[in-house]
Each structure stands twice: as C-alpha cells, then as structure tokens.
Design an enzyme around this catalytic site. Structure first.
Site, mmCIF file in Angstrom:
data_model
loop_
_atom_site.group_PDB
_atom_site.id
_atom_site.type_symbol
_atom_site.label_atom_id
_atom_site.label_comp_id
_atom_site.label_asym_id
_atom_site.label_seq_id
_atom_site.Cartn_x
_atom_site.Cartn_y
_atom_site.Cartn_z
ATOM 1 N N SER A 38 0.856 -1.182 0.000
ATOM 2 C CA SER A 38 0.000 0.000 0.000
ATOM 3 C C SER A 38 0.887 1.224 0.000
ATOM 4 C CB SER A 38 -0.897 0.008 1.247
ATOM 5 O OG SER A 38 -1.487 1.281 1.451
ATOM 6 N N TYR A 62 -1.932 -1.231 10.159
ATOM 7 C CA TYR A 62 -2.080 -1.438 8.724
ATOM 8 C C TYR A 62 -0.816 -0.996 7.985
ATOM 9 C CZ TYR A 62 -3.936 -0.913 3.979
ATOM 10 O OH TYR A 62 -4.135 -0.986 2.623
ATOM 11 N N LYS A 98 1.983 -3.250 5.688
ATOM 12 C CA LYS A 98 2.260 -2.987 4.279
ATOM 13 C C LYS A 98 3.737 -2.667 4.052
ATOM 14 C CE LYS A 98 -1.902 -3.827 3.038
ATOM 15 N NZ LYS A 98 -2.192 -5.049 2.256
#
Length: 245
Positions: free
Chosen positions: A136, A149, A153
């Site tokens: 991401s 998160y 990533k």
C-alpha cells in the site's frame, strides 16, 4: 481487486491460479470463481493447499488441468483488512494482532506455500513463475490512527524484495503492488463521505481513486512474459501522488 485478477476482467486474468481472496467476497467468489478451480481458505494461519488448487501446484512440470493445456504459475496474495483506532494509544492489542495476522501472515503463508512448489518444479528442470504481494502507499507514507495497517504494508514491501533475491536463481519473480485508495468495500466508508472523498481526490493528480481493475492490470503485467526480467520491484499505483513528493 483480487476477484478481477482471478476472473479475467482485465482480459488476461485467468493466468492467475491462486488468489488469497478476501473472505468478504462471499457469494460473489463462490458463484463464479470456484468454477474456474479456485477455493476459499483462511490465510491468517498456516494452511494446506485447498484440494481444487493442488493440480496446479503439484504437477511435476507445468500444471495441467484436464484438457492438455499447460499453465504458468502465478500467485497474487491480496487478502487484507484495515481496522483503525481513534488514536495510537487507544489501539487494542487484539486489533493490532488481527491486522498483522491477515495482512502480513496471510501474505507470508500464501507466498511461502506457493514458492515451495515452484522451487521443486524448478529443481526438476522447469523454472519460472511469479509471486505478487499487495502492499500500500501506506508502506512509505504511514497512516495515522491506522499504524498496524501501515506496518504490515511496509513489511510486505520488504518481504517481496528479500524473496526476489532468494528465489531469483529458480527463475521466480517476486514483486509488490502498492496502491492508494481503491474503490473496494474496505474503502467504502471513506468514499461515501463527501468531505473525505474530496480530501482523497485532492492528493491524486489523476483526479480519481484507483479501480480494482487498475490493480488487476498491474498484477497481470507482473505475470506476463514482458515482465520476466522484473523482480524485487514495488509498483506504486497511486495516480501520481508520489511524483509530487
């Protein structure tokens, strides 16, 4: 986005043989993809290759499926979740661990299981295959109130780079795709808010969020012969955000 790659909505997606489908695809995955030989599994813990997929990976040469057709092997590890918190100090341990288990452990287990078979095939004289992990833009920008998160990533980014070095001698390529906001169910609550949507678009020179088929197209490129010398790369699918930084 995983569904688009697997079902061929880009025009070439049926070369993708395994996809760590998000479990939320539910009936959509069951109704169409399984007929192509896919299967659902929980990727956040170690797993056995589901029975419908074993012929693709365990054939001694290139996988063959019934009609004497040979398939290259490509694996697209896409499962991901994004639970945020009001602030970092309020992030619950169970949320942190859940995000890590799906976003990082899921990619690790999926790609490790696939490359075991690819390496064995290469040792038998039939090298090749491609692995793609979904990172991401948060891997390089960070994500306030969603630190777990972003951490996963960033880890996927470095996992793919290390794997590329390790698996290169077997002819296996490993790359990552790092999109900005994609029009998926996970982003729906942001994009349905007009103010948040406006703020997202302000950062993107192309003036729109990514479509799942944008991600699918990048995955198909990495699986194509044209990308056979591309490995260890992370493609920032961001509509131009990083160009302005």
């Amino acid at each position: 986005q995983g569904f688009n790659v697997l079902t061929g909505e880009t025009g070439a997606g049926k070369s993708i043989l395994i996809d760590a489908l998000q479990l939320t695809l539910g009936a959509r995955a069951d109704s169409g993809v399984v007929r192509e030989g896919a299967a659902r599994c929980e990727v956040s813990a170690e797993f056995d290759i589901p029975a419908p997929l074993k012929p693709w990976l365990e054939d001694g040469s290139r996988a063959k499926l019934g009609q004497n057709v040979k398939y290259d092997q490509h694996v697209f590890a896409n499962a991901g979740i994004g639970y945020g918190s009001p602030s970092f100090v309020q992030m619950k341990t169970e949320v942190y661990r859940k995000v890590l288990s799906v976003n990082l452990d899921g990619v690790f287990f999926t790609l490790r299981e696939a490359c075991r078979h690819m390496v064995e095939r290469a040792k038998a004289g039939d090298p090749g295959g491609s692995l793609v992990g979904i990172a991401s833009l948060a891997a390089i920008e960070g994500a306030a109130r969603n630190e777990a998160y972003a951490a996963t990533k960033g880890a996927v980014k470095m996992l793919t780079k290390g794997m590329a070095i390790d698996l290169g001698p077997h002819g296996i390529t490993v790359n990552g795709i790092a999109p900005t906001v994609v029009q998926t169910e996970m982003a729906r609550h942001w994009l349905e808010n007009p103010e948040t949507h406006r703020q997202v678009l302000e950062r993107i020179p192309l003036g729109r969020v990514a479509d799942p088929q944008d991600v699918a197209g990048a995955a198909v490129f990495f699986a194509a012969p044209a990308a056979s010398f591309v490995t260890g790369q992370v493609l920032y699918l961001d509509g131009g955000i990083t160009a302005s930084q």
